[in-house]
Design a protein around this motif. Structure first.
Motif, PDB file in Angstrom:
ATOM      1  N   TRP A  77     -44.457 -45.732 -17.943  1.00 35.27           N
ATOM      2  CA  TRP A  77     -43.150 -45.087 -18.030  1.00 35.27           C
ATOM      3  C   TRP A  77     -42.116 -46.013 -17.404  1.00 35.27           C
ATOM      4  N   MET A  78     -41.223 -46.581 -18.237  1.00 35.32           N
ATOM      5  CA  MET A  78     -40.256 -47.568 -17.773  1.00 35.32           C
ATOM      6  C   MET A  78     -38.821 -47.127 -18.045  1.00 35.32           C
ATOM      7  N   LEU A  79     -38.597 -45.841 -18.197  1.00 36.24           N
ATOM      8  CA  LEU A  79     -37.270 -45.380 -18.595  1.00 36.24           C
ATOM      9  C   LEU A  79     -36.208 -45.719 -17.551  1.00 36.24           C
ATOM     10  N   LYS A  80     -36.565 -45.649 -16.274  1.00 37.23           N
ATOM     11  CA  LYS A  80     -35.589 -45.969 -15.237  1.00 37.23           C
ATOM     12  C   LYS A  80     -35.138 -47.422 -15.351  1.00 37.23           C
ATOM     13  N   GLU A  81     -36.087 -48.337 -15.551  1.00 32.76           N
ATOM     14  CA  GLU A  81     -35.738 -49.752 -15.698  1.00 32.76           C
ATOM     15  C   GLU A  81     -34.921 -49.987 -16.971  1.00 32.76           C
ATOM     16  N   ILE A  82     -35.258 -49.245 -18.026  1.00 27.89           N
ATOM     17  CA  ILE A  82     -34.521 -49.386 -19.281  1.00 27.89           C
ATOM     18  C   ILE A  82     -33.062 -48.988 -19.070  1.00 27.89           C
ATOM     19  N   TYR A  83     -32.840 -47.870 -18.388  1.00 21.34           N
ATOM     20  CA  TYR A  83     -31.471 -47.447 -18.111  1.00 21.34           C
ATOM     21  C   TYR A  83     -30.745 -48.459 -17.222  1.00 21.34           C
ATOM     22  N   ARG A  84     -31.450 -49.001 -16.259  1.00 24.76           N
ATOM     23  CA  ARG A  84     -30.820 -49.917 -15.310  1.00 24.76           C
ATOM     24  C   ARG A  84     -30.332 -51.184 -15.999  1.00 24.76           C
ATOM     25  N   TYR A  85     -31.125 -51.707 -16.925  1.00 24.65           N
ATOM     26  CA  TYR A  85     -30.797 -53.011 -17.503  1.00 24.65           C
ATOM     27  C   TYR A  85     -30.190 -52.943 -18.907  1.00 24.65           C
ATOM     28  N   ALA A  86     -30.407 -51.840 -19.625  1.00 25.03           N
ATOM     29  CA  ALA A  86     -29.950 -51.800 -21.013  1.00 25.03           C
ATOM     30  C   ALA A  86     -28.790 -50.841 -21.257  1.00 25.03           C
ATOM     31  N   TYR A  87     -28.544 -49.921 -20.320  1.00 24.92           N
ATOM     32  CA  TYR A  87     -27.529 -48.908 -20.590  1.00 24.92           C
ATOM     33  C   TYR A  87     -26.147 -49.521 -20.781  1.00 24.92           C
ATOM     34  N   PHE A  88     -25.694 -50.305 -19.828  1.00 22.13           N
ATOM     35  CA  PHE A  88     -24.326 -50.820 -19.915  1.00 22.13           C
ATOM     36  C   PHE A  88     -24.140 -51.812 -21.058  1.00 22.13           C
ATOM     37  N   PRO A  89     -25.111 -52.701 -21.361  1.00 23.50           N
ATOM     38  CA  PRO A  89     -24.932 -53.531 -22.556  1.00 23.50           C
ATOM     39  C   PRO A  89     -24.810 -52.705 -23.839  1.00 23.50           C
TER      40      PRO A  89
END
Length: 239
Positions: free
Chosen positions: A130-142
């Motif tokens: 489960w990597m959703l937190k990391e996905i939000y951290r690095y991909a949300y703003f781009p």
């Protein structure tokens, strides 16, 4: 695909023309924009759903309430204007900057939340992690930033420089908001209470995508609030 004639429409000349917005109408729209701007920093919002409020979130909420309250009192938030923005849906009128900004922010959130949740679930199914937190951290703003850039360039529904297509463009906006809001809420409940395993992650993905598709279909058919096409021709109040 159903015949377009089977989709219920609203006639602009049947819509009641308001010369002013009542105070309760203006106040009722304020929490909407508090929510929209409060969840704009996606990683912070993820922390909210994961752990609840902390000092950062309370501080950010206070800032958002002050800012939106100020612009709302000045009539610079959609729905908070002293009088409605009256248009003819075939008329090429300038789209006010504050409306373009507000709807651009909302578009970025809706698209980013939907795509990142799908990506997180797919990765969890494939890798078992489960990597959703990391996905939000690095991909949300781009991702959200790309949508916000498109909005700044006037390439999204409801944020174009002209309001000429508003009778149909609002359908896309409200349909997307309905779909993502419902799917996101159900997914959070499933994530919170279902055990984390590959079978349950598959179920979560199917539920999430299924709700997006079902709500999108209902919006296309004009079965959800504010998703019916507005046929142009007479003056009407923009909402």
């Amino acid at each position: 695909m159903p015949d377009v004639q089977q989709i219920p429409v609203e006639f602009a000349h049947d819509r009641r023309i308001r010369t002013r917005n009542k105070t309760y109408y203006r106040v009722n729209h304020w929490p909407i924009w508090i929510f929209v701007f409060f969840i704009a920093p996606g990683p912070l919002t993820f922390d909210l759903f994961e752990r609840g409020f902390d000092l950062r979130l309370w501080t950010w909420l206070g800032i958002v309430m002050l800012a939106t309250g100020y612009f709302g009192l000045r009539g610079r938030l959609p729905g908070c204007e002293p009088a409605p923005y009256i248009i003819r849906f075939t008329e090429d009128r300038p789209n006010p900057l504050y409306r373009r900004i507000c709807y651009t922010v909302a578009w970025g959130e809706a698209i980013a939340f939907a795509l990142l949740n799908i990506a997180g679930l797919v990765i969890a199914i494939v890798t078992g992690t489960w990597m959703l937190k990391e996905i939000y951290r690095y991909a949300y703003f781009p991702l959200a930033g790309t949508v916000w850039l498109l909005g700044a360039l006037g390439q999204l529904p409801r944020v174009k420089r002209s309001t000429a297509g508003e009778g149909h463009e609002r359908r896309y906006f409200y349909g997307s908001v309905w779909a993502v809001a419902v799917a996101q809420s159900v997914l959070w409940i499933a994530w919170r209470f279902l055990p984390r395993s590959r079978p349950t992650d598959v179920a979560k993905l199917l539920i999430f995508v299924g709700i997006l598709a079902a709500m999108g279909r209902l919006a296309y058919l004009g079965r959800l609030p504010r998703t019916r096409p507005i046929v142009p021709g007479e003056w009407a109040s923009l909402d």
